[in-house]
Design a protein around this motif. Structure first.
Motif, PDB file in Angstrom:
ATOM      1  N   LYS A  16      48.734  28.742  20.517  1.00  0.00           N
ATOM      2  CA  LYS A  16      49.025  30.169  20.430  1.00  0.00           C
ATOM      3  C   LYS A  16      47.776  31.025  20.595  1.00  0.00           C
ATOM      4  N   LYS A  17      46.609  30.413  20.518  1.00  0.00           N
ATOM      5  CA  LYS A  17      45.370  31.166  20.634  1.00  0.00           C
ATOM      6  C   LYS A  17      45.017  31.507  22.083  1.00  0.00           C
ATOM      7  N   ARG A  18      45.707  30.921  23.023  1.00  0.00           N
ATOM      8  CA  ARG A  18      45.427  31.201  24.425  1.00  0.00           C
ATOM      9  C   ARG A  18      45.823  32.629  24.777  1.00  0.00           C
ATOM     10  N   HIS A  19      44.997  33.323  25.537  1.00  0.00           N
ATOM     11  CA  HIS A  19      45.373  34.655  26.003  1.00  0.00           C
ATOM     12  C   HIS A  19      44.865  34.860  27.422  1.00  0.00           C
ATOM     13  N   ILE A  20      45.610  34.307  28.361  1.00  0.00           N
ATOM     14  CA  ILE A  20      45.349  34.537  29.775  1.00  0.00           C
ATOM     15  C   ILE A  20      46.535  35.340  30.261  1.00  0.00           C
ATOM     16  N   ILE A  21      46.344  36.611  30.474  1.00  0.00           N
ATOM     17  CA  ILE A  21      47.481  37.516  30.656  1.00  0.00           C
ATOM     18  C   ILE A  21      48.357  37.152  31.838  1.00  0.00           C
ATOM     19  N   VAL A  22      47.780  36.669  32.929  1.00  0.00           N
ATOM     20  CA  VAL A  22      48.612  36.326  34.090  1.00  0.00           C
ATOM     21  C   VAL A  22      49.458  35.088  33.813  1.00  0.00           C
ATOM     22  N   HIS A  23      49.048  34.309  32.812  1.00  0.00           N
ATOM     23  CA  HIS A  23      49.814  33.130  32.430  1.00  0.00           C
ATOM     24  C   HIS A  23      50.822  33.460  31.331  1.00  0.00           C
ATOM     25  N   ASN A  24      50.391  34.258  30.353  1.00  0.00           N
ATOM     26  CA  ASN A  24      51.254  34.583  29.215  1.00  0.00           C
ATOM     27  C   ASN A  24      52.225  35.721  29.498  1.00  0.00           C
ATOM     28  N   ASN A  25      51.833  36.648  30.357  1.00  0.00           N
ATOM     29  CA  ASN A  25      52.672  37.805  30.660  1.00  0.00           C
ATOM     30  C   ASN A  25      52.581  38.118  32.154  1.00  0.00           C
ATOM     31  N   ASN A  72      41.366  35.020  34.748  1.00  0.00           N
ATOM     32  CA  ASN A  72      42.664  35.465  35.243  1.00  0.00           C
ATOM     33  C   ASN A  72      42.767  35.367  36.769  1.00  0.00           C
ATOM     34  N   LEU A  73      41.667  35.610  37.466  1.00  0.00           N
ATOM     35  CA  LEU A  73      41.675  35.457  38.912  1.00  0.00           C
ATOM     36  C   LEU A  73      41.917  33.995  39.280  1.00  0.00           C
ATOM     37  N   ALA A  74      41.265  33.101  38.578  1.00  0.00           N
ATOM     38  CA  ALA A  74      41.478  31.664  38.815  1.00  0.00           C
ATOM     39  C   ALA A  74      42.929  31.281  38.562  1.00  0.00           C
ATOM     40  N   ALA A  75      43.510  31.835  37.514  1.00  0.00           N
ATOM     41  CA  ALA A  75      44.898  31.525  37.183  1.00  0.00           C
ATOM     42  C   ALA A  75      45.860  32.045  38.248  1.00  0.00           C
ATOM     43  N   THR A  76      45.571  33.207  38.840  1.00  0.00           N
ATOM     44  CA  THR A  76      46.464  33.730  39.881  1.00  0.00           C
ATOM     45  C   THR A  76      46.424  32.854  41.128  1.00  0.00           C
ATOM     46  N   TYR A  77      45.261  32.329  41.464  1.00  0.00           N
ATOM     47  CA  TYR A  77      45.170  31.402  42.594  1.00  0.00           C
ATOM     48  C   TYR A  77      45.956  30.128  42.282  1.00  0.00           C
ATOM     49  N   ALA A  78      45.856  29.659  41.042  1.00  0.00           N
ATOM     50  CA  ALA A  78      46.584  28.457  40.653  1.00  0.00           C
ATOM     51  C   ALA A  78      48.090  28.687  40.726  1.00  0.00           C
ATOM     52  N   GLN A  79      48.542  29.885  40.351  1.00  0.00           N
ATOM     53  CA  GLN A  79      49.963  30.213  40.411  1.00  0.00           C
ATOM     54  C   GLN A  79      50.473  30.255  41.849  1.00  0.00           C
ATOM     55  N   ALA A  80      49.552  30.481  42.775  1.00  0.00           N
ATOM     56  CA  ALA A  80      49.917  30.517  44.194  1.00  0.00           C
ATOM     57  C   ALA A  80      49.838  29.128  44.834  1.00  0.00           C
ATOM     58  N   GLU A  81      49.856  28.096  43.985  1.00  0.00           N
ATOM     59  CA  GLU A  81      49.885  26.700  44.430  1.00  0.00           C
ATOM     60  C   GLU A  81      48.572  26.229  45.052  1.00  0.00           C
ATOM     61  N   HIS A  82      47.482  26.870  44.708  1.00  0.00           N
ATOM     62  CA  HIS A  82      46.168  26.379  45.114  1.00  0.00           C
ATOM     63  C   HIS A  82      45.619  25.472  44.008  1.00  0.00           C
ATOM     64  N   LYS A  83      44.876  24.464  44.406  1.00  0.00           N
ATOM     65  CA  LYS A  83      44.175  23.644  43.418  1.00  0.00           C
ATOM     66  C   LYS A  83      42.849  24.345  43.129  1.00  0.00           C
ATOM     67  N   SER A 111      48.738  41.875  35.226  1.00  0.00           N
ATOM     68  CA  SER A 111      48.891  40.635  35.994  1.00  0.00           C
ATOM     69  C   SER A 111      49.103  40.939  37.468  1.00  0.00           C
ATOM     70  N   GLU A 112      49.881  41.957  37.751  1.00  0.00           N
ATOM     71  CA  GLU A 112      50.108  42.351  39.141  1.00  0.00           C
ATOM     72  C   GLU A 112      48.811  42.820  39.786  1.00  0.00           C
ATOM     73  N   ALA A 113      47.979  43.510  39.008  1.00  0.00           N
ATOM     74  CA  ALA A 113      46.697  43.969  39.539  1.00  0.00           C
ATOM     75  C   ALA A 113      45.779  42.794  39.863  1.00  0.00           C
ATOM     76  N   TYR A 114      45.815  41.753  39.035  1.00  0.00           N
ATOM     77  CA  TYR A 114      45.023  40.548  39.335  1.00  0.00           C
ATOM     78  C   TYR A 114      45.526  39.878  40.608  1.00  0.00           C
ATOM     79  N   ARG A 115      46.824  39.875  40.799  1.00  0.00           N
ATOM     80  CA  ARG A 115      47.369  39.300  42.033  1.00  0.00           C
ATOM     81  C   ARG A 115      46.962  40.132  43.239  1.00  0.00           C
ATOM     82  N   SER A 116      46.878  41.444  43.061  1.00  0.00           N
ATOM     83  CA  SER A 116      46.400  42.310  44.148  1.00  0.00           C
ATOM     84  C   SER A 116      44.947  42.017  44.470  1.00  0.00           C
ATOM     85  N   LEU A 117      44.170  41.745  43.431  1.00  0.00           N
ATOM     86  CA  LEU A 117      42.767  41.370  43.625  1.00  0.00           C
ATOM     87  C   LEU A 117      42.679  40.095  44.449  1.00  0.00           C
ATOM     88  N   ARG A 118      43.497  39.120  44.098  1.00  0.00           N
ATOM     89  CA  ARG A 118      43.530  37.859  44.852  1.00  0.00           C
ATOM     90  C   ARG A 118      43.904  38.101  46.310  1.00  0.00           C
TER      91      ARG A 118
END
Length: 230
Positions: free
Chosen positions: A9-18, A63-74, A24-31
């Motif tokens: 529960k201590k994790r707080h990566i907004i693109v992952h948690n919300n 969060n930028l790393a997480a957005t790339y991961a969500q886009a199926e990148h390793k 989160s949308e802004a981070y995806r725009s950054l990506r």
């Protein structure tokens, strides 16, 4: 590679948690903007930094790393802040072994890369605090490591120290494909940001743009990240 880290529960990566939040949308725009920032050159290694401490560079890198991961990148996230490492806290993993241990030949890379609770996202912690971080980062071994990791990972995000604090950021920028600068809209001064930009340009860094945070939009949404080319 070491075993996966269990989510708590201590994790707080907004693109992952919300993932549906405006931030989160802004981070995806950054990506997306990074992906389209260079037509002829592949952007595979991205350094994230700021002019001064406390502007949100590590949060942006995670969060930028997480957005790339969500886009199926390793994706590999490297904590290259060898002086004040912090990313291992976000993932609740040990920082006993990491980048410095590989650079000093004490551990193979397979033993220091950690699989995180975010699918497709791996972490290379900074490792034990070294007395000579600048020398380690500027070594041939560091450049060799990045080239080897490019063969295994689609995207590599490096969190560096602030540009104006030490020379480490300039060293990392010189061996990265691109740089994203993070600026706190309520903290950084234009002259300070400009000085940081000049230091990066001095080593021929490719500055992809600036992520501005702490822009208040409404009472329900206090943070917004914006990407713009320099």
């Amino acid at each position: 590679m070491s075993k996966p880290i269990l989510r708590t529960k201590k994790r707080h990566i907004i693109v992952h948690n919300n993932p549906k939040s405006p931030v989160s949308e802004a981070y995806r725009s950054l990506r997306t903007n990074i992906q389209f920032s260079s037509v002829d050159t592949r952007i595979q290694t991205i350094m994230v930094t700021s002019a001064s401490p406390g502007e949100g560079k590590s949060t942006t890198a995670i969060n930028l790393a997480a957005t790339y991961a969500q886009a199926e990148h390793k994706v590999l996230l490297i904590d290259a802040d060898l002086r004040k490492p912090s990313i291992h806290h976000t993932f609740l993993c040990s920082n006993r072994f990491g980048l410095t241990n590989w650079l000093t030949n004490s551990r193979p890379v397979s033993e220091v890369v950690v699989k995180t609770f975010v699918p497709n996202l791996y972490l290379l912690p900074s490792g034990a605090i070294a007395p000579n971080p600048s020398e380690l980062l500027s070594s041939k071994k560091m450049s060799k490591l990045l080239e080897e990791l490019k063969q295994e990972f689609d995207i590599i995000i490096l969190d560096s120290p602030p540009v104006l604090a030490v020379t480490d950021a300039q060293i990392i920028a010189s061996i990265s494909d691109g740089v994203v600068m993070v600026a706190d809209s309520g903290k950084v001064k234009i002259a300070t940001a400009q000085k940081a930009k000049e230091k990066l340009e001095h080593v021929n860094a490719k500055i992809l743009g600036v992520a501005i945070n702490n822009i208040k939009r409404s009472s329900h949404d206090d943070y917004y990240y914006y990407y713009g080319e320099t």
